[in-house]
Design an enzyme around this catalytic site. Structure first.
Site, PDB file in Angstrom:
ATOM      1  N   GLY A  89      14.788 -10.534  78.241  1.00  0.00           N
ATOM      2  CA  GLY A  89      15.215  -9.481  77.312  1.00  0.00           C
ATOM      3  C   GLY A  89      16.723  -9.316  77.255  1.00  0.00           C
ATOM      4  CG  LEU A 145      11.650  -6.762  78.107  1.00  0.00           C
ATOM      5  CD1 LEU A 145      10.312  -6.765  77.393  1.00  0.00           C
ATOM      6  CD2 LEU A 145      12.671  -5.944  77.325  1.00  0.00           C
ATOM      7  CG  ASN A 175      13.374 -15.869  82.504  1.00  0.00           C
ATOM      8  OD1 ASN A 175      13.575 -15.047  81.614  1.00  0.00           O
ATOM      9  ND2 ASN A 175      13.286 -15.526  83.775  1.00  0.00           N
ATOM     10  CD  GLU A 176      10.860 -14.061  77.656  1.00  0.00           C
ATOM     11  OE1 GLU A 176      11.369 -15.203  77.686  1.00  0.00           O
ATOM     12  OE2 GLU A 176      11.466 -13.068  77.230  1.00  0.00           O
TER      13      GLU A 176
HETATM   14  N1  CO8 Z   1      12.653  -5.485  86.090  1.00  0.00           N
HETATM   15  C1  CO8 Z   1      12.506  -4.674  87.160  1.00  0.00           C
HETATM   16  N2  CO8 Z   1      13.146  -4.864  88.337  1.00  0.00           N
HETATM   17  C2  CO8 Z   1      13.951  -5.928  88.435  1.00  0.00           C
HETATM   18  C3  CO8 Z   1      14.149  -6.823  87.369  1.00  0.00           C
HETATM   19  C4  CO8 Z   1      13.442  -6.578  86.154  1.00  0.00           C
HETATM   20  N3  CO8 Z   1      13.569  -7.370  85.066  1.00  0.00           N
HETATM   21  N4  CO8 Z   1      15.000  -7.780  87.768  1.00  0.00           N
HETATM   22  C5  CO8 Z   1      15.339  -7.489  89.033  1.00  0.00           C
HETATM   23  N5  CO8 Z   1      14.710  -6.369  89.450  1.00  0.00           N
HETATM   24  C6  CO8 Z   1      14.825  -5.695  90.745  1.00  0.00           C
HETATM   25  C7  CO8 Z   1      14.503  -6.632  91.919  1.00  0.00           C
HETATM   26  O1  CO8 Z   1      13.115  -6.699  92.165  1.00  0.00           O
HETATM   27  C8  CO8 Z   1      15.265  -5.949  93.028  1.00  0.00           C
HETATM   28  O2  CO8 Z   1      14.518  -4.822  93.440  1.00  0.00           O
HETATM   29  P1  CO8 Z   1      14.548  -4.327  94.988  1.00  0.00           P
HETATM   30  O3  CO8 Z   1      15.993  -3.986  95.265  1.00  0.00           O
HETATM   31  O4  CO8 Z   1      13.634  -3.138  95.007  1.00  0.00           O
HETATM   32  O5  CO8 Z   1      14.054  -5.474  95.821  1.00  0.00           O
HETATM   33  C9  CO8 Z   1      16.525  -5.426  92.339  1.00  0.00           C
HETATM   34  O6  CO8 Z   1      16.196  -5.340  90.945  1.00  0.00           O
HETATM   35  C10 CO8 Z   1      17.726  -6.324  92.501  1.00  0.00           C
HETATM   36  O7  CO8 Z   1      17.374  -7.634  92.112  1.00  0.00           O
HETATM   37  P2  CO8 Z   1      18.002  -8.940  92.810  1.00  0.00           P
HETATM   38  O8  CO8 Z   1      18.140  -8.710  94.268  1.00  0.00           O
HETATM   39  O9  CO8 Z   1      17.177 -10.108  92.361  1.00  0.00           O
HETATM   40  O10 CO8 Z   1      19.453  -8.936  92.131  1.00  0.00           O
HETATM   41  P3  CO8 Z   1      20.461 -10.194  91.999  1.00  0.00           P
HETATM   42  O11 CO8 Z   1      21.774  -9.594  91.639  1.00  0.00           O
HETATM   43  O12 CO8 Z   1      20.370 -11.098  93.184  1.00  0.00           O
HETATM   44  O13 CO8 Z   1      19.896 -11.026  90.744  1.00  0.00           O
HETATM   45  C11 CO8 Z   1      18.979 -11.234  88.537  1.00  0.00           C
HETATM   46  C12 CO8 Z   1      19.938 -10.462  89.460  1.00  0.00           C
HETATM   47  C13 CO8 Z   1      19.499 -12.655  88.318  1.00  0.00           C
HETATM   48  C14 CO8 Z   1      18.925 -10.494  87.201  1.00  0.00           C
HETATM   49  C15 CO8 Z   1      17.583 -11.295  89.216  1.00  0.00           C
HETATM   50  O14 CO8 Z   1      17.233  -9.969  89.633  1.00  0.00           O
HETATM   51  C16 CO8 Z   1      16.489 -11.794  88.326  1.00  0.00           C
HETATM   52  O15 CO8 Z   1      16.398 -12.974  88.072  1.00  0.00           O
HETATM   53  N6  CO8 Z   1      15.621 -10.867  87.860  1.00  0.00           N
HETATM   54  C17 CO8 Z   1      14.468 -11.208  87.061  1.00  0.00           C
HETATM   55  C18 CO8 Z   1      14.847 -11.367  85.646  1.00  0.00           C
HETATM   56  C19 CO8 Z   1      13.677 -11.686  84.799  1.00  0.00           C
HETATM   57  O16 CO8 Z   1      12.953 -12.644  85.007  1.00  0.00           O
HETATM   58  N7  CO8 Z   1      13.438 -10.856  83.810  1.00  0.00           N
HETATM   59  C20 CO8 Z   1      12.342 -11.027  82.901  1.00  0.00           C
HETATM   60  C21 CO8 Z   1      11.810  -9.721  82.454  1.00  0.00           C
HETATM   61  S1  CO8 Z   1      10.565  -9.967  81.194  1.00  0.00           S
HETATM   62  C22 CO8 Z   1      11.395  -9.865  79.698  1.00  0.00           C
HETATM   63  O17 CO8 Z   1      12.518  -9.477  79.630  1.00  0.00           O
HETATM   64  C23 CO8 Z   1      10.663 -10.245  78.413  1.00  0.00           C
HETATM   65  C24 CO8 Z   1       9.241  -9.980  78.470  1.00  0.00           C
HETATM   66  C25 CO8 Z   1       8.537 -10.240  77.153  1.00  0.00           C
HETATM   67  C26 CO8 Z   1       7.084  -9.859  77.292  1.00  0.00           C
HETATM   68  C27 CO8 Z   1       6.237 -10.446  76.255  1.00  0.00           C
HETATM   69  C28 CO8 Z   1       4.768 -10.320  76.589  1.00  0.00           C
HETATM   70  C29 CO8 Z   1       3.898 -10.553  75.369  1.00  0.00           C
END
Ligand code: CO8
Length: 303
Positions: free
Chosen positions: A154, A109, A178-179
């Site tokens: 997500g 997400l 990994n939430e």
């Molecule tokens: N949302 C928004 N922006 C993101 C996300 C995301 N999920 N993931 C990465 N970005 C952004 C980064 O901040 C970065 O931004 P910027 O260029 O401005 O600094 C850009 O995307 C590129 O990211 P990376 O440099 O980290 O890219 P890599 O290729 O090195 O890595 C990964 C890719 C492995 C995907 C890494 O970005 C990562 O681990 N991202 C986080 C993933 C994550 O933890 N997602 C969880 C989202 S929450 C969810 O899906 C469920 C929520 C349920 C909610 C329930 C509540 C009740």
């Protein structure tokens, strides 16, 4: 694209999504005439490329929402419309989901849709997340996830909705719910989808610790079904979908529905309460603080 722009400007994203959801029976869906009129074999929108092969009845949907295919409100809206169009097309029997972005299937997400946003925005966003899950988990099509990169949270959920998961054999890629690492909690239907795939004990541990699995560990616990070299993910998915399509559709679809319906019904009968719960949870100061810290961590890790 033109259609989407027209619909957006006329109805707004939220009313479009609510129209989609009220129209859907979460099996074969009832048909909006305007969507049928626009049906095409292949389509490209800014965020999705859909290649539909009439002769095989299989569509390949490439997610192209740079940099990391995060599931933003805009992306989810386009995604749900595209899946609905394919679902309505009786000649489309199989769907392969994959990514056009290097190294990432989907980052899950879009955190920016949950951080510093109004309760109204959060509600609209969450309805779109629910809709994506409902459409995929209840699809009559054979659905295959061709996971050609990392797939946290997500992104993992999206993969889990599919009938079969093929992942690139690359130790740098990870997948999981990994939430808790973000200080948030996977909702009950994320949890249920995971339990239905890998069982209760493995899910309990994975969710509490917010575990991200390497591709080989994901295979060991059954989170993915097959690992192949990265350049063979899509060709293997294409071969696999053909095998699944050899089973008579009605028998396979009824079986799929029998397996998944209780899980789907749990959300459909609690949708509004689930949205309200999400909005109350995500807008809490403490949760917003956790998300802010996680975003900082992502940026720091980069530098
Ligand atoms: N949302 C928004 N922006 C993101 C996300 C995301 N999920 N993931 C990465 N970005 C952004 C980064 O901040 C970065 O931004 P910027 O260029 O401005 O600094 C850009 O995307 C590129 O990211 P990376 O440099 O980290 O890219 P890599 O290729 O090195 O890595 C990964 C890719 C492995 C995907 C890494 O970005 C990562 O681990 N991202 C986080 C993933 C994550 O933890 N997602 C969880 C989202 S929450 C969810 O899906 C469920 C929520 C349920 C909610 C329930 C509540 C009740």
């Amino acid at each position: 694209m033109a259609l989407r722009a027209t619909l957006r400007s006329k109805c707004g994203v939220s009313s479009l999504l609510s129209r989609l959801s009220s129209c859907s029976s979460h099996g074969r869906v009832c048909v909006s005439p305007v969507l049928v009129a626009q049906r095409r074999n292949n389509s490209t929108s800014p965020k999705l490329k859909v290649d539909f092969n009439q002769s095989t009845g299989v569509a390949v949907m490439h997610m192209q929402n740079p940099p990391v295919n995060s599931l933003s409100l805009g992306f989810l809206t386009e995604f749900c419309i595209a899946v609905e169009k394919l679902e309505m097309d009786k000649s489309c029997r199989g769907l392969i989901l994959t990514s056009s972005q290097p190294k990432v299937f989907s980052a899950g997400l879009d955190i920016m849709d949950m951080y510093g946003k109004s309760p109204e925005h959060c509600a609209e966003f969450w309805r779109a997340v629910q809709e994506m899950w409902l459409k995929l988990y209840s699809s009559n099509m054979v659905t295959i996830a061709a996971i050609n990169g990392s797939s946290p949270a997500g992104g993992c959920l999206m993969s889990l909705t599919c009938d079969y998961r093929i992942m690139a054999d690359n130790p740098r890629y990870s997948i999981g719910l990994n939430e808790t690492q973000l200080g948030i909690v996977a909702p009950f239907w994320f949890k249920d989808t995971m339990i239905n795939t890998v069982g209760h004990r493995t899910t309990e541990m994975a969710l509490e610790l917010g575990l991200l699995y390497s591709s080989s560990d994901a295979l060991k616990i059954g989170l993915v079904d097959q690992l192949v070299p990265e350049d063979q993910v899509l060709t293997t998915a294409t071969k696999t979908v053909t095998k699944w399509l050899a089973i008579p559709d009605h028998a396979r679809q009824i079986t799929k529905s029998m397996m998944r319906k209780p899980t789907i019904d749990k959300l459909t009968s609690n949708r509004e309460a689930d949205i309200q719960f999400f909005v109350n949870f995500i807008t809490k100061d403490s949760i917003q603080k956790s998300l802010g810290m996680y975003l900082e961590m992502l940026k720091k890790r980069k530098s």
